[in-house]
Write a protein that holds these residues in place. Structure first.
Motif, short mmCIF file in Angstrom:
data_model
loop_
_atom_site.label_atom_id
_atom_site.label_comp_id
_atom_site.label_asym_id
_atom_site.label_seq_id
_atom_site.Cartn_x
_atom_site.Cartn_y
_atom_site.Cartn_z
N ASN A 99 42.59 31.47 -120.87
CA ASN A 99 42.04 31.97 -119.62
C ASN A 99 40.85 31.09 -119.22
OD1 ASN A 99 43.24 34.64 -118.47
ND2 ASN A 99 43.30 34.93 -120.69
N ARG A 100 39.94 31.64 -118.45
CA ARG A 100 38.76 30.89 -118.02
C ARG A 100 37.47 31.64 -118.37
NH1 ARG A 100 40.68 28.85 -111.93
NH2 ARG A 100 42.52 27.70 -112.63
N ASN B 226 39.55 28.77 -123.83
CA ASN B 226 38.71 29.29 -122.77
C ASN B 226 37.49 28.36 -122.63
OD1 ASN B 226 39.65 32.08 -121.64
ND2 ASN B 226 40.08 32.20 -123.84
N ASN C 41 37.00 26.09 -127.38
CA ASN C 41 36.00 26.66 -126.48
C ASN C 41 34.79 25.72 -126.46
OD1 ASN C 41 36.61 29.50 -125.26
ND2 ASN C 41 37.50 29.56 -127.32
#
Length: 700
Positions: free
Chosen positions: A273-274, A295, A351
């Motif tokens: 996702n973001r 992410n 990340n």
């Protein structure tokens, strides 16, 4: 058929009278009747019948078969060409409980098709075209009061169609709506599904789910993966156990902090996702598996300490209607991640984590798996004060670590640590006895760091060193130290270990003697020596070896010691082998299962080994079609299509080309001799013959 036979056999009979005791006659008639009955009851059908199940998949059927046993409870019609289920097509099967018509080009279902099928519990209509006439289907579904499982995946359905199809399906427990055309859901979409336990909405185009699940009080598993959701705010589904929201566009995950009830959530998947921040988890929960890879998560409290930056401290959320939400958050507070005390598996791979907040990891006393691959970590303390003592697997590969910190007294507390991956960092210093103080360490990957191997007898008494000691470490089974710029391996470096896997690849300046690995002769099963400058080595002591990688070296002759091993995999790519001796090829073809050979300097005129490998039923050459050889003109050719005739020697099979060439030469020679003979001894005869055959009178 078997049930009918058992029924007949179990019927009580009177003892036969004396005049009825004719040996064999009645017994023959009895069993003959039993054998004929199934044929009379069940006509021939292409379907497969198993007890009360009829499997009619992929039979090019255009309608539901009508000649199946009446007692069937499961009917599978997948991958046929049934475009419509007409009224009465199921009336012959009143006990039907499961009907599957997946991938049948189904476009329509008549209203009364289920009028005599009230017992149906499972309905599979996946991969059809039910969006064409969904209103009739909605009326037909209303007759199924016992329906529990419904699969409408890949039918081109919109949210309005789904709302009508699901109207009054109050008994439904499992619903699959994946791979449709849903854009947004509201509180009316699933309002009648009070018994729903599992819902799959994967691979739609959802960007809003406003209040869609508020009335699903029994929902336990929800799949929202592969959609376009921008955020999950005010999450309040306390009854949910598994939530998969991976592969969306989620930037924020915030639970309703006003709820004091304990959330039943055990698995939360927010992969790909973001996310900018660690998710704001419920204050009370039971989360065990937290998946957050791919992410943009980081911790930012260090930014708030910079007074020169005019950062805002709160944020407001807006929905698509333009109304402001009352959800706010202190952006730079690293303590807003909620309750993580029950987490057992945390994946933060790929990340932007540079550090962990103070005490963050210690708040997970049950953490077993911690994966931090591809982040920005700059320091790591392998101590019980920094990591939970329960950690079983720790992966911090591909970070920015330059030095490991540890104290022998607290390292020993990590007595559960078994898998440790430190590869692809820039580690240059570490406590030399670090690994030997971890009592259960079984797997270590230190590849692509600048760490040498300490000599057991010359170990410096330092807290930090550029080398590591690997002995004694009886628990260690797999060691990967590829690409560590190793120069030499000290004698007895692995004494006291029981390694089964050792990877020393990509250390091009490595020098080691035969006795450096002598302590592993009884246990080693997988050995990697790719790109180590290897030219010759005696592998015969390693009787347990199953996999050997000696690619990218300068080997010009296959070591004879390999013939004594029972290898399953052998990698010989990118060496300098001109050929393989026939006797060696025969041995390898009978023992090895997989071999890689391409990238050598094979002689095109010495490819007997290639034919041996090609014809072997045991050996599989993984890159057989890619193998090249060098011909007499020093040009690369495909070994599989090279004709050995071009070598000038005798081919394996006599070629007819030579016979044609021989007869052609003899024929041309005889014609030439005949012409010379006529021109020399019969000069007048030749023109006369030509004139007779070619000159014809012309009329004017």
């Amino acid at each position: 058929m078997l049930q009918r036979a058992e029924k007949v056999q179990s019927t009580p009979t009177k003892p036969p009278r004396e005049h009825e005791k004719m040996p064999g006659i009645r017994v023959f008639l009895y069993f003959g009747l039993v054998a004929v009955l199934p044929v009379l009851c069940y006509p021939h059908t292409p379907c497969t019948l198993t007890q009360k199940t009829a499997i009619c998949n992929n039979l090019q059927l255009s309608s539901v078969p009508s000649n199946l046993p009446q007692q069937i409870e499961e009917l599978f019609l997948n991958q046929n060409i049934i475009s419509k289920l007409q009224n009465g097509c199921l009336s012959s099967y009143p006990f039907l409980r499961t009907l599957s018509c997946a991938n049948c080009y189904l476009k329509a279902v008549d209203v009364q098709v289920f009028s005599r099928s009230h017992w149906i519990e499972t309905l599979n209509f996946a991969s059809n075209e039910l969006h064409n006439d969904y209103k009739l289907l909605s009326q037909a579904l209303g007759l199924l009061t016992n329906l529990r499982f419904l699969d409408f995946s890949a039918n081109g359905l919109t949210e309005d169609m789904v709302s009508e199809l699901l109207h009054n399906l109050t008994s439904l427990e499992f619903l699959d709506l994946s791979r449709n055309a849903l854009l947004r859901l509201d509180e009316y979409t699933f309002q009648d599904l009070h018994q729903l336990k599992e819902l799959n909405l994967e691979r739609n185009n959802l960007f809003e789910i406003d209040g869609a699940f508020d009335k699903l009080k029994k929902l336990r598993r929800l799949n929202l993966a592969f959609n376009s959701l921008p955020c999950l705010v005010k999450f309040d589904m306390t009854q949910l156990v598994v939530l998969n929201a991976s592969h969306n566009l989620i930037e924020w995950f915030i639970t309703n902090q006003d709820i004091t009830d304990t959330f039943e959530l055990e698995t939360l998947d927010l992969t790909d996702n973001r996310l900018l921040y660690f998710p704001f988890l419920p204050t009370y929960n039971r989360i065990k598996t937290l998946l957050l890879p791919n992410n943009h998560i980081g911790f930012y409290s260090h930014l708030s300490q910079n007074t020169s930056l005019n950062w805002t401290n709160t944020i407001e959320f807006y929905n698509l209607g333009g109304n402001a939400s009352n959800v706010t958050a202190e952006l730079w507070n690293d303590d807003l991640y909620g309750d993580i005390s029950s987490v057992e598996f945390l994946d933060l791979s790929v990340n932007q984590v540079r550090y962990f907040p103070q005490g963050f990891l210690q708040k997970m006393p049950h953490l077993y798996w911690l994966r931090m691959r591809s982040n920005c970590l700059e320091s790591l303390n392998l101590t019980g004060d920094y990591l939970p003592v329960t950690v079983y697997e720790l992966d911090v590969s591909n970070n920015r670590l330059t030095e490991l910190h540890a104290h022998s007294s607290s390292v020993s507390e990590l007595n559960n640590l078994t898998h440790l991956n430190l590869s692809l960092n820039n580690i240059q210093k570490l406590p030399p006895r670090l690994f030997t103080t971890l009592p259960r360490l079984s797997f270590v990957d230190l590849s692509y760091n600048t760490v040498g191997m300490c000599h057991p007898k010359e170990l410096p008494n330092l807290n930090s060193s550029a080398c590591a000691l690997w002995t004694p470490l009886p628990s260690l089974k797999q060691l990967h130290i590829a690409g560590c710029n190793l120069i030499n391996i000290p004698p007895s470096a692995f004494d006291g270990t029981q390694l089964t896997h050792l990877d020393l690849s990509h250390n091009p300046d490595l020098h080691f003697s035969q006795d450096c690995l002598s302590g592993l002769s009884g246990t080693l099963q997988h050995l990697g020596l790719s790109n180590t400058g290897l030219q010759d080595f005696n592998f015969s002591p390693f009787r347990q070896l199953k996999s050997l990688n000696i690619s990218k070296n300068s080997i010009s002759e296959l070591p004879a010691s390999l013939m004594t091993l029972n290898l399953k995999l052998l990698d010989l790519r990118d060496n300098r082998l001109p050929t393989i001796k026939p006797e060696h090829a025969t041995v390898l073809a009978k023992r090895v299962q997989i071999v890689y050979m391409n990238g050598n300097y094979f002689n095109c005129c010495q490819l007997e080994w290639y034919r041996t490998f090609e014809e072997s039923k045991i050996l599989h050459v993984a890159d057989l079609l890619e193998i090249t050889c060098v011909d007499l003109h020093q040009q690369r050719k495909k070994a599989g299509v090279f004709d050995s005739v071009l070598c000038g020697g005798k081919s394996r099979e006599e070629s007819i080309f030579w016979y044609i060439l021989l007869f052609l030469s003899v024929g041309v020679s005889m014609v030439g001799v005949s012409v010379i003979y006529f021109l020399t001894f019969r000069p007048r005869l030749l023109p006369r013959v030509i004139k007779k055959k070619c000159w014809k009178p012309t009329t004017y």
